[in-house]
Design a protein around this motif. Structure first.
Motif, PDB file in Angstrom:
ATOM      1  N   THR A  37      88.852  22.127  38.922  1.00 23.71           N
ATOM      2  CA  THR A  37      87.401  22.864  40.019  1.00 23.71           C
ATOM      3  C   THR A  37      85.988  21.144  39.954  1.00 23.71           C
ATOM      4  O   THR A  37      85.427  21.248  40.440  1.00 23.71           O
ATOM      5  CB  THR A  37      86.912  23.749  39.384  1.00 23.71           C
ATOM      6  OG1 THR A  37      87.208  24.906  40.292  1.00 23.71           O
ATOM      7  CG2 THR A  37      85.488  24.276  40.616  1.00 23.71           C
ATOM      8  N   LEU A  41      85.179  18.357  42.045  1.00 24.00           N
ATOM      9  CA  LEU A  41      83.419  18.257  42.620  1.00 24.00           C
ATOM     10  C   LEU A  41      83.056  17.168  42.321  1.00 24.00           C
ATOM     11  O   LEU A  41      82.269  16.674  43.767  1.00 24.00           O
ATOM     12  CB  LEU A  41      82.844  19.561  41.767  1.00 24.00           C
ATOM     13  CG  LEU A  41      80.535  19.516  42.209  1.00 24.00           C
ATOM     14  CD1 LEU A  41      80.999  20.196  43.685  1.00 24.00           C
ATOM     15  CD2 LEU A  41      80.530  20.642  41.402  1.00 24.00           C
ATOM     16  N   ARG A  44      84.238  15.049  45.007  1.00 32.18           N
ATOM     17  CA  ARG A  44      83.864  15.606  46.910  1.00 32.18           C
ATOM     18  C   ARG A  44      82.421  14.748  47.381  1.00 32.18           C
ATOM     19  O   ARG A  44      81.540  14.531  46.397  1.00 32.18           O
ATOM     20  CB  ARG A  44      83.428  16.937  46.759  1.00 32.18           C
ATOM     21  CG  ARG A  44      83.085  17.181  47.941  1.00 32.18           C
ATOM     22  CD  ARG A  44      82.512  18.868  47.717  1.00 32.18           C
ATOM     23  NE  ARG A  44      83.678  20.071  47.009  1.00 32.18           N
ATOM     24  CZ  ARG A  44      83.442  20.891  47.158  1.00 32.18           C
ATOM     25  NH1 ARG A  44      82.889  21.379  46.216  1.00 32.18           N
ATOM     26  NH2 ARG A  44      85.084  21.268  46.083  1.00 32.18           N
ATOM     27  N   LYS A  47      76.116  16.021  48.539  1.00 32.35           N
ATOM     28  CA  LYS A  47      76.278  17.184  49.750  1.00 32.35           C
ATOM     29  C   LYS A  47      74.469  16.236  50.164  1.00 32.35           C
ATOM     30  O   LYS A  47      73.731  15.593  49.485  1.00 32.35           O
ATOM     31  CB  LYS A  47      75.017  17.871  49.958  1.00 32.35           C
ATOM     32  CG  LYS A  47      76.897  19.820  50.144  1.00 32.35           C
ATOM     33  CD  LYS A  47      76.304  20.824  49.756  1.00 32.35           C
ATOM     34  CE  LYS A  47      76.684  21.773  49.677  1.00 32.35           C
ATOM     35  NZ  LYS A  47      75.841  23.291  50.429  1.00 32.35           N
ATOM     36  N   ASP A 236      72.108  29.759  49.965  1.00 29.01           N
ATOM     37  CA  ASP A 236      72.627  29.244  48.897  1.00 29.01           C
ATOM     38  C   ASP A 236      71.970  29.791  47.838  1.00 29.01           C
ATOM     39  O   ASP A 236      70.689  29.285  47.609  1.00 29.01           O
ATOM     40  CB  ASP A 236      73.204  28.187  48.419  1.00 29.01           C
ATOM     41  CG  ASP A 236      74.581  28.373  49.887  1.00 29.01           C
ATOM     42  OD1 ASP A 236      75.063  28.128  49.879  1.00 29.01           O
ATOM     43  OD2 ASP A 236      74.665  26.559  50.216  1.00 29.01           O
ATOM     44  N   GLN A 238      72.166  30.399  42.796  1.00 23.66           N
ATOM     45  CA  GLN A 238      72.446  30.302  42.320  1.00 23.66           C
ATOM     46  C   GLN A 238      71.748  30.232  41.587  1.00 23.66           C
ATOM     47  O   GLN A 238      70.938  29.635  40.398  1.00 23.66           O
ATOM     48  CB  GLN A 238      73.251  28.908  41.711  1.00 23.66           C
ATOM     49  CG  GLN A 238      73.859  28.179  41.593  1.00 23.66           C
ATOM     50  CD  GLN A 238      74.955  26.879  41.665  1.00 23.66           C
ATOM     51  OE1 GLN A 238      74.107  25.766  41.618  1.00 23.66           O
ATOM     52  NE2 GLN A 238      76.043  27.068  42.275  1.00 23.66           N
ATOM     53  N   ARG A 277      74.425  18.715  42.145  1.00 21.85           N
ATOM     54  CA  ARG A 277      75.681  18.584  42.425  1.00 21.85           C
ATOM     55  C   ARG A 277      76.381  19.573  43.333  1.00 21.85           C
ATOM     56  O   ARG A 277      76.572  19.843  43.784  1.00 21.85           O
ATOM     57  CB  ARG A 277      76.351  16.760  41.707  1.00 21.85           C
ATOM     58  CG  ARG A 277      77.691  17.195  42.156  1.00 21.85           C
ATOM     59  CD  ARG A 277      78.481  15.550  41.896  1.00 21.85           C
ATOM     60  NE  ARG A 277      79.487  15.082  42.671  1.00 21.85           N
ATOM     61  CZ  ARG A 277      79.404  14.119  42.289  1.00 21.85           C
ATOM     62  NH1 ARG A 277      78.286  12.893  43.054  1.00 21.85           N
ATOM     63  NH2 ARG A 277      80.313  13.166  44.212  1.00 21.85           N
ATOM     64  N   TRP A 278      76.125  20.650  41.702  1.00 22.73           N
ATOM     65  CA  TRP A 278      76.754  21.578  41.805  1.00 22.73           C
ATOM     66  C   TRP A 278      75.891  22.089  43.376  1.00 22.73           C
ATOM     67  O   TRP A 278      76.464  24.192  43.476  1.00 22.73           O
ATOM     68  CB  TRP A 278      76.910  22.415  40.764  1.00 22.73           C
ATOM     69  CG  TRP A 278      77.866  22.163  39.896  1.00 22.73           C
ATOM     70  CD1 TRP A 278      78.533  21.032  39.265  1.00 22.73           C
ATOM     71  CD2 TRP A 278      79.099  23.068  39.762  1.00 22.73           C
ATOM     72  NE1 TRP A 278      79.275  20.929  38.836  1.00 22.73           N
ATOM     73  CE2 TRP A 278      80.038  22.451  39.315  1.00 22.73           C
ATOM     74  CE3 TRP A 278      79.416  24.523  40.240  1.00 22.73           C
ATOM     75  CZ2 TRP A 278      81.808  22.984  38.646  1.00 22.73           C
ATOM     76  CZ3 TRP A 278      80.570  25.064  39.594  1.00 22.73           C
ATOM     77  CH2 TRP A 278      81.422  24.324  39.149  1.00 22.73           C
ATOM     78  N   GLY A 280      75.047  25.373  45.582  1.00 18.13           N
ATOM     79  CA  GLY A 280      75.545  24.825  46.986  1.00 18.13           C
ATOM     80  C   GLY A 280      77.315  24.991  46.764  1.00 18.13           C
ATOM     81  O   GLY A 280      77.705  25.863  47.850  1.00 18.13           O
ATOM     82  N   HIS A 281      77.624  25.033  45.730  1.00 16.96           N
ATOM     83  CA  HIS A 281      79.031  24.480  45.122  1.00 16.96           C
ATOM     84  C   HIS A 281      79.427  26.311  44.470  1.00 16.96           C
ATOM     85  O   HIS A 281      79.003  26.139  43.522  1.00 16.96           O
ATOM     86  CB  HIS A 281      79.318  23.442  44.365  1.00 16.96           C
ATOM     87  CG  HIS A 281      79.067  22.371  45.893  1.00 16.96           C
ATOM     88  ND1 HIS A 281      80.122  21.870  47.192  1.00 16.96           N
ATOM     89  CD2 HIS A 281      78.916  21.853  45.579  1.00 16.96           C
ATOM     90  CE1 HIS A 281      80.030  21.706  47.940  1.00 16.96           C
ATOM     91  NE2 HIS A 281      79.164  20.764  46.886  1.00 16.96           N
ATOM     92  N   GLY A 282      80.821  26.802  44.408  1.00 14.68           N
ATOM     93  CA  GLY A 282      81.061  27.673  43.524  1.00 14.68           C
ATOM     94  C   GLY A 282      80.154  28.947  43.508  1.00 14.68           C
ATOM     95  O   GLY A 282      79.777  29.357  44.785  1.00 14.68           O
ATOM     96  N   CYS A 286      76.813  29.681  37.308  1.00 14.05           N
ATOM     97  CA  CYS A 286      77.969  28.501  37.168  1.00 14.05           C
ATOM     98  C   CYS A 286      77.247  27.891  35.270  1.00 14.05           C
ATOM     99  O   CYS A 286      76.143  27.895  35.506  1.00 14.05           O
ATOM    100  CB  CYS A 286      78.178  28.062  38.139  1.00 14.05           C
ATOM    101  SG  CYS A 286      76.399  27.320  38.578  1.00 14.05           S
TER     102      CYS A 286
END
Length: 330
Positions: A37, A41, A44, A47, A236, A238, A277-278, A280-282, A286
């Motif tokens: 994962t 990322l 990737r 964003k 989002d 987190q 970087r994280w 909006g992801h996962g 986290c």
């Protein structure tokens, strides 16, 4: 002939071997999943936060440590910033630094977050709402937090000190988020990042830092529930729950108990790069740093009673060292 063929067939592995292989695979799987994962990322395309969420970000506690690095990292990606902190001089310094390095706009709001739910805090909250009125605030980073008092038993500190910690770590996070969310809901997009802690999520207890860990558990549950509430509205949410990061507090610990021999603590800048970087992801909870993710997996393999014993032993050592240092004449 049939008997001869049967003798040549390899014997099936014993049941104990199969059981151990399955158990080993179950322990290895989380490591591999987190590694894959994280690598996916990293590969990737990042964003475009400004395009995805909006032109402005609000960051609390941006004058030092993770908050400062977070603010600078967001500014490097073209985000304008509303900076919230209790020290006006420090706010001016970070604001000037951000504008000179990255050429973005900044606003500052002097706000002692421990004053929430008081007349003074109400006035400061009004100033914050006035500062963000009309702005396309797409990102909120609730970074400000209090870790002191720590390395002590609950009865050893004044109740006022615990109340201050609760107000900053818990109450202020709630009020600031409630102030920023309506604009995000109206625009149908946004991101909220709340700074949690592995001390409340990856391990079962954090003795002698009990109130700190308890407030961070609130932040995690708060974030999980908001994630479910608002994801259909394009927002989002987190909670990032890191282990140790090389801030001033951790540097003080490493000088005394040599935690750096046991844990790899990324610099605030390195952590902020991963954290942004994280966004909006996962999942809603986290640990953006790869080393922290692997430590999380290792922690899950340790029985709770062992965690309890290790943490109490280590934190009692911190208590002894801090007490010695504070009582030594300068």
């Amino acid at each position: 002939m049939a008997s001869f063929l049967r003798q040549d067939q390899p014997a099936a592995p014993p049941a104990w071997f199969v059981s151990l292989a399955v158990i080993g695979a179950l322990y290895v799987a989380p490591f591999l999943f987190r590694l894959v994962t994280h690598l996916s990322l990293c590969l990737r395309r990042p964003k475009d936060l400004r395009r995805r969420y909006g032109a402005w970000a609000v960051v609390t506690g941006p004058t030092s440590g993770i908050g400062r690095s977070f603010a600078l990292e967001l500014a490097s990606q073209g985000m304008n910033l509303v900076l919230v902190d209790l020290n006006a001089a420090n706010l001016r310094e970070i604001s000037d630094t951000i504008r000179s390095r990255h050429g973005v706009q900044t606003k500052t709001v002097v706000f002692d977050l421990s004053s929430v739910a008081t007349p003074q805090g109400d006035k400061a909250m009004a100033r914050l709402k006035e500062a963000i009125e009309g702005l396309e605030v797409g990102v909120l980073v609730n970074n400000a937090g209090v870790a002191k008092p720590g390395a002590m038993y609950l009865h050893e500190a004044d109740a006022d000190a615990w109340v201050r910690m609760i107000k900053v770590n818990l109450w202020a996070v709630t009020e600031v988020t409630a102030a920023v969310l309506p604009g995000m809901v109206e625009r149908g997009r946004g991101a909220v990042v709340n700074m949690g802690s592995a001390s409340s999520e990856a391990i079962p207890s954090f003795p002698l830092y009990t109130i700190y860990a308890a407030t961070k558990r609130y932040v995690a549950q708060f974030s999980r529930s908001l994630y479910v509430e608002y994801r259909s509205k394009g927002i989002d949410v987190q909670c990032q729950a890191p282990f140790f990061v090389a801030t001033g507090m951790v540097s003080r610990l490493s000088e005394t108990s040599r935690l750096t021999l046991l844990l790899v603590a990324p610099t605030p800048d390195a952590y902020a790069r991963a954290a942004v970087r994280w966004m909006g992801h996962g999942p809603p909870l986290c640990a953006p740093n790869l080393c922290h993710q692997l430590l999380w997996c290792l922690a899950a393999a340790v029985p709770d009673p062992v965690h309890d014993w290790l943490r109490l032993r280590a934190n009692l050592h911190h208590r002894e060292l801090f007490h010695t240092r504070s009582s030594t004449p300068s």
